[in-house]
Scaffold this active site. Sequence first.
Site, PDB file in Angstrom:
ATOM      1  N   ALA A  35       0.849  -1.186   0.000  1.00  0.00           N
ATOM      2  CA  ALA A  35       0.000   0.000   0.000  1.00  0.00           C
ATOM      3  C   ALA A  35       0.883   1.235   0.000  1.00  0.00           C
ATOM      4  CB  ALA A  35      -0.915   0.003   1.225  1.00  0.00           C
ATOM      5  N   GLY A  36       0.371   2.304  -0.576  1.00  0.00           N
ATOM      6  CA  GLY A  36       1.126   3.551  -0.619  1.00  0.00           C
ATOM      7  C   GLY A  36       0.200   4.716  -0.855  1.00  0.00           C
ATOM      8  N   THR A  37       0.785   5.866  -1.160  1.00  0.00           N
ATOM      9  CA  THR A  37      -0.021   7.068  -1.367  1.00  0.00           C
ATOM     10  C   THR A  37      -0.915   6.937  -2.590  1.00  0.00           C
ATOM     11  OG1 THR A  37       1.832   8.039  -2.589  1.00  0.00           O
ATOM     12  CG2 THR A  37       1.662   8.573  -0.252  1.00  0.00           C
ATOM     13  N   GLY A  39      -2.479   4.144  -3.577  1.00  0.00           N
ATOM     14  CA  GLY A  39      -3.551   3.171  -3.377  1.00  0.00           C
ATOM     15  C   GLY A  39      -2.987   1.853  -2.912  1.00  0.00           C
ATOM     16  N   ASP A 174      11.882   7.325 -12.130  1.00  0.00           N
ATOM     17  CA  ASP A 174      11.772   6.805 -10.762  1.00  0.00           C
ATOM     18  C   ASP A 174      12.324   5.379 -10.680  1.00  0.00           C
ATOM     19  OD1 ASP A 174      11.232   7.006  -8.073  1.00  0.00           O
ATOM     20  OD2 ASP A 174       9.146   6.373  -8.246  1.00  0.00           O
TER      21      ASP A 174
END
Length: 431
Positions: A35-37, A39, A174
């Site tokens: 999970a992350g910013t 979703g 990234d």
Amino acid sequence: MASNSILTLGPFKHRKDLTRESVLSTYQIIGYIAAGTYGKVYKAKLKNTASAEQLFAIKKFKSDNHSSNRSHHNHDINGNEIVHYTGISQSAIREMSLCRELNNKNITKLVDIILENKSIYMIFEFCEHDLLQIIHYHSHPEVKPIPQATVKSLIWQILNGVTFLHQNWIFHRDLKPANIMVSSSGVVKIGDLGLARKFNNPLQSLYTGDKVVVTIWYRAPELLLGARHYTPAIDLWAVGCILAELLSLRPIFKGEEAKIDINNKKSVPFQKNQFQKIVEVLGTPSMKNWPALNKYPEFISFQQQLTTNYPPNLVNWYKMIGSSNKQCLELLKGLLEYDPLVRLTADNALVHPYFLELPKVQENAFEGLNLKYPKRRIYTDDNDIISNQAINQNFKRHGGAYDDQHNNSNNNTNNSLNANNANNVPRKRAR
């Protein structure tokens, strides 16, 4: 005529919604991976097909939203949170548009996109491993370093994927171990194209669109110096950092990020500590090895804040980590050149002498390994997609009318990710 069209649009959309396949009608959710910013990412398999054992990664994006009714603490009279959806995030749009067009064995393959109940689901082929997981596994004292043949195959495949991106006028922006997937058969898949962008004909400067790109430890020096215009060379610097990390099992430039002032988000601070970590290994850059150094916006900050003149130390660093292959060191030097004009390009790096000497590059990075990497940790205490499906069924029963109360009743679902789990290093952006 226009009025009749408007009147019939609602029933048409309702009939369309009834015939559209949902996520849960097509896939069986096994659990969530990370999970992350952005979703969450779920592991899933197909339902009711002969290839039921084929696995997928379902990336569910959070909708861009904002809460209203602030005078009532963002809740209605029943205590339910009031949320207004404002659209799809820029990174989600970029990732969807790029992944639909890209087809390369070293880029994660997008299988499908599903829009359901104001949520976007991207369906990817599933990869059991990533470089962060592999590095973490080998960092245990009882485990040997990553074999040279494995490192060579992993880096060559990364460069092959990056070459494909650059040939199609795309840079990733990234690249880091957490975003490099590896299948069970040892095939590298570059993932997470949320920050990727076409660079052949941008409508505005790259800096205007995204002032901060690339995770800090893998950020090229020209970006740290505030470059307004940059090239695909930023991806090659990141690949160099990844190569060093595969060799040493720790980030080569592990600096601390200076955060942006929340009251002045237009100003990006000079990353002194990160640049300090770089010069300690590579030496202090000068006009001799980087002629355009004084042209960068943060050059004055660099001069004023980094006053010590460090000698080049990469060769000593390479010996200290126990590496001895001369061609691997030369490749690392070429990828970590200060001057982006001198830095190796992806296609040139692919034919570097390091990849031509024995052992030969293997298509399967795990070829000859006498160990098996642990599978991804799967978390089953999550029902976010299940809740979303229940909302969608309620949506259909009401002829397309959105049941806010039903939706808000699911906001308290516990979706926490165990960040301290030793078997799977947590990451903010993971496939």
